[in-house]
Scaffold this active site. Structure first.
Site, PDB file in Angstrom:
ATOM      1  N   LYS A  86       0.865  -1.190   0.000  1.00  0.00           N
ATOM      2  CA  LYS A  86       0.000   0.000   0.000  1.00  0.00           C
ATOM      3  C   LYS A  86       0.894   1.230   0.000  1.00  0.00           C
ATOM      4  O   LYS A  86       1.997   1.188   0.557  1.00  0.00           O
ATOM      5  CB  LYS A  86      -0.878   0.015   1.266  1.00  0.00           C
ATOM      6  CG  LYS A  86      -2.100   0.901   1.147  1.00  0.00           C
ATOM      7  CD  LYS A  86      -3.240   0.158   0.511  1.00  0.00           C
ATOM      8  CE  LYS A  86      -4.431   1.026   0.264  1.00  0.00           C
ATOM      9  NZ  LYS A  86      -5.593   0.206  -0.130  1.00  0.00           N
ATOM     10  N   ASP A  96      -7.071   4.290  -4.472  1.00  0.00           N
ATOM     11  CA  ASP A  96      -7.701   4.142  -3.161  1.00  0.00           C
ATOM     12  C   ASP A  96      -8.308   5.519  -2.879  1.00  0.00           C
ATOM     13  O   ASP A  96      -8.564   6.283  -3.826  1.00  0.00           O
ATOM     14  CB  ASP A  96      -6.662   3.718  -2.097  1.00  0.00           C
ATOM     15  CG  ASP A  96      -7.313   3.257  -0.783  1.00  0.00           C
ATOM     16  OD1 ASP A  96      -7.805   2.122  -0.737  1.00  0.00           O
ATOM     17  OD2 ASP A  96      -7.360   4.047   0.176  1.00  0.00           O
TER      18      ASP A  96
HETATM   19  P1  NDP Z   1     -12.919   7.795  -2.774  1.00  0.00           P
HETATM   20  O1  NDP Z   1     -11.839   8.791  -2.562  1.00  0.00           O
HETATM   21  O2  NDP Z   1     -13.472   7.631  -4.136  1.00  0.00           O
HETATM   22  O3  NDP Z   1     -14.128   8.079  -1.800  1.00  0.00           O
HETATM   23  C1  NDP Z   1     -13.946   8.133  -0.437  1.00  0.00           C
HETATM   24  C2  NDP Z   1     -15.258   8.517   0.213  1.00  0.00           C
HETATM   25  O4  NDP Z   1     -15.136   8.374   1.610  1.00  0.00           O
HETATM   26  C3  NDP Z   1     -15.626   9.960  -0.032  1.00  0.00           C
HETATM   27  O5  NDP Z   1     -17.012  10.092  -0.018  1.00  0.00           O
HETATM   28  C4  NDP Z   1     -14.987  10.646   1.153  1.00  0.00           C
HETATM   29  O6  NDP Z   1     -15.582  11.875   1.494  1.00  0.00           O
HETATM   30  C5  NDP Z   1     -15.235   9.646   2.241  1.00  0.00           C
HETATM   31  N1  NDP Z   1     -14.185   9.776   3.252  1.00  0.00           N
HETATM   32  C6  NDP Z   1     -12.860   9.694   3.062  1.00  0.00           C
HETATM   33  N2  NDP Z   1     -12.203   9.899   4.202  1.00  0.00           N
HETATM   34  C7  NDP Z   1     -13.144  10.126   5.123  1.00  0.00           C
HETATM   35  C8  NDP Z   1     -13.104  10.401   6.496  1.00  0.00           C
HETATM   36  N3  NDP Z   1     -11.936  10.494   7.149  1.00  0.00           N
HETATM   37  N4  NDP Z   1     -14.285  10.546   7.142  1.00  0.00           N
HETATM   38  C9  NDP Z   1     -15.465  10.460   6.474  1.00  0.00           C
HETATM   39  N5  NDP Z   1     -15.574  10.205   5.174  1.00  0.00           N
HETATM   40  C10 NDP Z   1     -14.426  10.042   4.507  1.00  0.00           C
HETATM   41  O7  NDP Z   1     -12.322   6.424  -2.215  1.00  0.00           O
HETATM   42  P2  NDP Z   1     -12.842   4.938  -2.469  1.00  0.00           P
HETATM   43  O8  NDP Z   1     -14.306   4.923  -2.665  1.00  0.00           O
HETATM   44  O9  NDP Z   1     -11.957   4.325  -3.481  1.00  0.00           O
HETATM   45  O10 NDP Z   1     -12.465   4.242  -1.068  1.00  0.00           O
HETATM   46  C11 NDP Z   1     -13.410   4.118  -0.005  1.00  0.00           C
HETATM   47  C12 NDP Z   1     -12.979   3.006   0.933  1.00  0.00           C
HETATM   48  O11 NDP Z   1     -12.917   1.773   0.208  1.00  0.00           O
HETATM   49  C13 NDP Z   1     -11.575   3.161   1.550  1.00  0.00           C
HETATM   50  O12 NDP Z   1     -11.597   2.577   2.843  1.00  0.00           O
HETATM   51  C14 NDP Z   1     -10.708   2.321   0.642  1.00  0.00           C
HETATM   52  O13 NDP Z   1      -9.518   1.899   1.294  1.00  0.00           O
HETATM   53  C15 NDP Z   1     -11.640   1.166   0.355  1.00  0.00           C
HETATM   54  N6  NDP Z   1     -11.351   0.376  -0.831  1.00  0.00           N
HETATM   55  C16 NDP Z   1     -11.249   0.941  -2.054  1.00  0.00           C
HETATM   56  C17 NDP Z   1     -11.009   0.164  -3.168  1.00  0.00           C
HETATM   57  C18 NDP Z   1     -10.978   0.725  -4.530  1.00  0.00           C
HETATM   58  O14 NDP Z   1     -10.894  -0.049  -5.472  1.00  0.00           O
HETATM   59  N7  NDP Z   1     -11.070   2.034  -4.735  1.00  0.00           N
HETATM   60  C19 NDP Z   1     -10.810  -1.296  -3.037  1.00  0.00           C
HETATM   61  C20 NDP Z   1     -11.032  -1.808  -1.709  1.00  0.00           C
HETATM   62  C21 NDP Z   1     -11.279  -0.980  -0.656  1.00  0.00           C
HETATM   63  P3  NDP Z   1     -14.862  13.262   1.107  1.00  0.00           P
HETATM   64  O15 NDP Z   1     -15.259  13.528  -0.284  1.00  0.00           O
HETATM   65  O16 NDP Z   1     -15.376  14.231   2.085  1.00  0.00           O
HETATM   66  O17 NDP Z   1     -13.380  13.017   1.253  1.00  0.00           O
HETATM   67  O1  2IT Z   2      -7.873  -1.618  -0.709  1.00  0.00           O
HETATM   68  C1  2IT Z   2      -7.821  -2.111  -1.846  1.00  0.00           C
HETATM   69  O2  2IT Z   2      -7.989  -3.326  -2.048  1.00  0.00           O
HETATM   70  C2  2IT Z   2      -7.605  -1.210  -2.974  1.00  0.00           C
HETATM   71  N1  2IT Z   2      -7.532   0.008  -2.783  1.00  0.00           N
HETATM   72  C3  2IT Z   2      -7.449  -1.761  -4.357  1.00  0.00           C
HETATM   73  C4  2IT Z   2      -6.065  -2.280  -4.575  1.00  0.00           C
HETATM   74  C5  2IT Z   2      -5.744  -2.668  -5.987  1.00  0.00           C
HETATM   75  O3  2IT Z   2      -4.567  -2.957  -6.200  1.00  0.00           O
HETATM   76  O4  2IT Z   2      -6.615  -2.689  -6.848  1.00  0.00           O
END
Ligand code: NDP
Ligand code: 2IT
Length: 451
Positions: free
Chosen positions: A130, A170
């Site tokens: 990561k 992420d």
């Molecule tokens: P994005 O940046 O697209 O979206 C994040 C969302 O979460 C936004 O709505 C953001 O709000 C909110 N957020 C972020 N930080 C905080 C906080 N500290 N408190 C409250 N709300 C918060 O990210 P993703 O959708 O990609 O990721 C969301 C989650 O999913 C994370 O935990 C990530 O690690 C996990 N994840 C993502 C993957 C991926 O493929 N993208 C794969 C597996 C897991 P704001 O706009 O206000 O920042």
């Molecule tokens: O938390 C996760 O699994 C991710 N942000 C996606 C990682 C990836 O390599 O697609």
């Protein structure tokens, strides 16, 4: 045995805390895994002797570097960049990059540690890593984001590669950022390889990678529900976040006949009792991805919705909760409210969104609880499929990828059932996913010697 287990956990955690000062999220992630694995390790002396879990909790390599860049006013800005290369026993390091003001070494170590077990669960040959930076993309121009990504890559490019370490997105890193980083990587290395996943469809990206995490989470929830002869159809669903994972989780719930009533961002939540339909979701996607606005604006556009300033969405009555924003966004009190309101299923799109108190309640009350490393593994799984397509220099169709994604999520669910079913028939998906993810990595590490 119980005494032996608690002594093992205590000693293990004491060592982790003394070696890794001030990393609470890392302790939290490790503690949950050690609790699950302790009985298994105690019964397998070879694992103990080879210190497999101790080695897994020590990153193979950590890279920390200065990221200087110039903002639109001509001022010099300095951020800190990181890549935690946690474990390469079963494949090249693989995992996302996070850009958020809160990013620090401890948070990235927790994410990298989780990623190792998650990637193993996908059954694809992916190690775990990561990375990220404390850069805050909010309010930055496209040019500022580009300059930052280029500076970040000026250092990171030396440490990654298609057979070494393959980053992805992420929080705060989506198609725009991955594309800028990939562009700079390609320029510096003079090679077009699958070193990033989540690339644009025209330059090596996989169909369905943007959708994969959210869709996968809903597929996993659906598998859990099937064990109770239930389905998504007709269910009321509370979702947190409004980014990549939340958007596509919403889309899949709608497709499967459920009703999504909440979304959120770091400032607050919206509650729309009439449901977020396809048209409203399209509005959210434009608002968050193109306009880069706030979820509050949803309540201004749709009078059926209420804006809950500064609140998480967990006080709303729902059957299913999908936390899809960030770590520790669902605490014990909120878990209790969800249970009191009749929630039967929690599937984590985010990484470690439930606090240990919340997890304990879900398990004590025996509701369906799918931890992130199982429920959100669809994202990295399709990243693995993107790597395969890049190696073969071809692109599958969206339907082909979706079929593989569904089958991977079903297999992960089955592995959790196999390793997590208790005597009374309750499936403890926490134990199931930890044990199942661990076995393959542990076997590979034992075979490869002390390296
Ligand atoms: P994005 O940046 O697209 O979206 C994040 C969302 O979460 C936004 O709505 C953001 O709000 C909110 N957020 C972020 N930080 C905080 C906080 N500290 N408190 C409250 N709300 C918060 O990210 P993703 O959708 O990609 O990721 C969301 C989650 O999913 C994370 O935990 C990530 O690690 C996990 N994840 C993502 C993957 C991926 O493929 N993208 C794969 C597996 C897991 P704001 O706009 O206000 O920042
Ligand atoms: O938390 C996760 O699994 C991710 N942000 C996606 C990682 C990836 O390599 O697609």
């Amino acid at each position: 045995m119980e005494n032996q287990v608690s002594r093992f956990v205590e000693n293990f955690m004491a060592e982790i805390k003394s070696r890794n000062p001030a990393e609470p999220e890392f302790y939290q992630a490790v503690h949950e895994v050690v609790e699950s694995l302790a009985p298994f390790i105690i019964e397998n002396p070879a694992l103990m002797k080879n210190k497999i879990l101790e080695r897994m909790a020590e990153p193979e390599r950590v890279i920390m570097f200065r990221v200087p860049w110039v903002d639109d006013n001509g001022d010099v800005q300095i951020n800190r960049g990181f890549r935690v290369q946690m474990n390469s026993a079963i494949g090249p390091y693989k995992g996302g990059i996070r850009f958020h003001a809160s990013v620090n070494l401890g948070i990235l170590k927790f994410l990298a540690f989780e990623q190792v077990l998650k990637n193993s669960l996908t059954s694809l040959p992916l190690g775990g890593g990561k990375g990220g930076s404390d850069f805050n993309p909010k309010g930055k121009s496209d040019n500022e984001v580009m300059r930052f990504c280029q500076s970040f890559m000026n250092e990171l490019h030396r440490h990654i590669g298609p057979n070494t370490d393959v980053p992805a997105g992420d929080i705060g890193v989506g198609a725009r950022e991955v594309s800028f980083m990939f562009g700079q990587y390609k320029k510096l290395r003079n090679e077009f390889t699958g070193t990033f996943t989540g690339k644009g469809l025209d330059f090596g990206g996989s169909p369905l990678r943007p959708e994969a995490t959210g869709y996968g989470t809903v597929y996993f929830a659906s598998e859990m529900l099937k064990t109770k002869k239930e389905s998504i159809k007709g269910k009321t669903v509370a979702i947190s976040g409004s980014g990549n994972v939340a958007q596509y989780a919403t889309q899949k719930v709608l497709e499967m006949g459920g009703k999504v009533v909440t979304l959120s961002d770091s400032n607050g939540s919206i509650y729309d009792p009439e449901g977020i339909d396809e048209e409203k979701l399209e509005y959210v996607m434009v608002l968050k991805n193109a306009v880069r606005g706030r979820i509050k604006e949803y309540a201004e556009k749709y009078p059926s919705a209420q804006y809950l300033e500064g609140e998480r969405p967990w006080s709303v009555k729902c059957d299913i909760a999908l936390p899809c924003a960030t770590q520790n966004e669902l605490n014990g009190d909120q878990a209790q409210i969800l249970i009191d309101n009749g929630c039967i299923c929690v599937a984590e799109g985010a990484n470690m969104p439930s606090t240990p108190e919340a997890v304990k309640l879900f398990l004590d009350k025996k509701i369906l609880y799918g931890p992130g490393k199982a429920a959100n593994a669809g994202g990295v799984a399709v990243s693995g499929l993107e790597m395969t397509q890049n190696s073969m220099r071809l692109q599958w169709t969206s339907d082909e990828v979706d079929e593989k994604l569904q089958s991977i999520m079903k297999n992960i669910h089955a592995a959790c059932v196999k390793h997590g079913t208790q005597e009374d028939g309750f499936v403890n998906y926490v134990n199931g996913s930890n044990v199942s993810g661990f076995i393959k990595v542990a076997n590979a590490m034992m075979a490869q010697g002390v390296v």
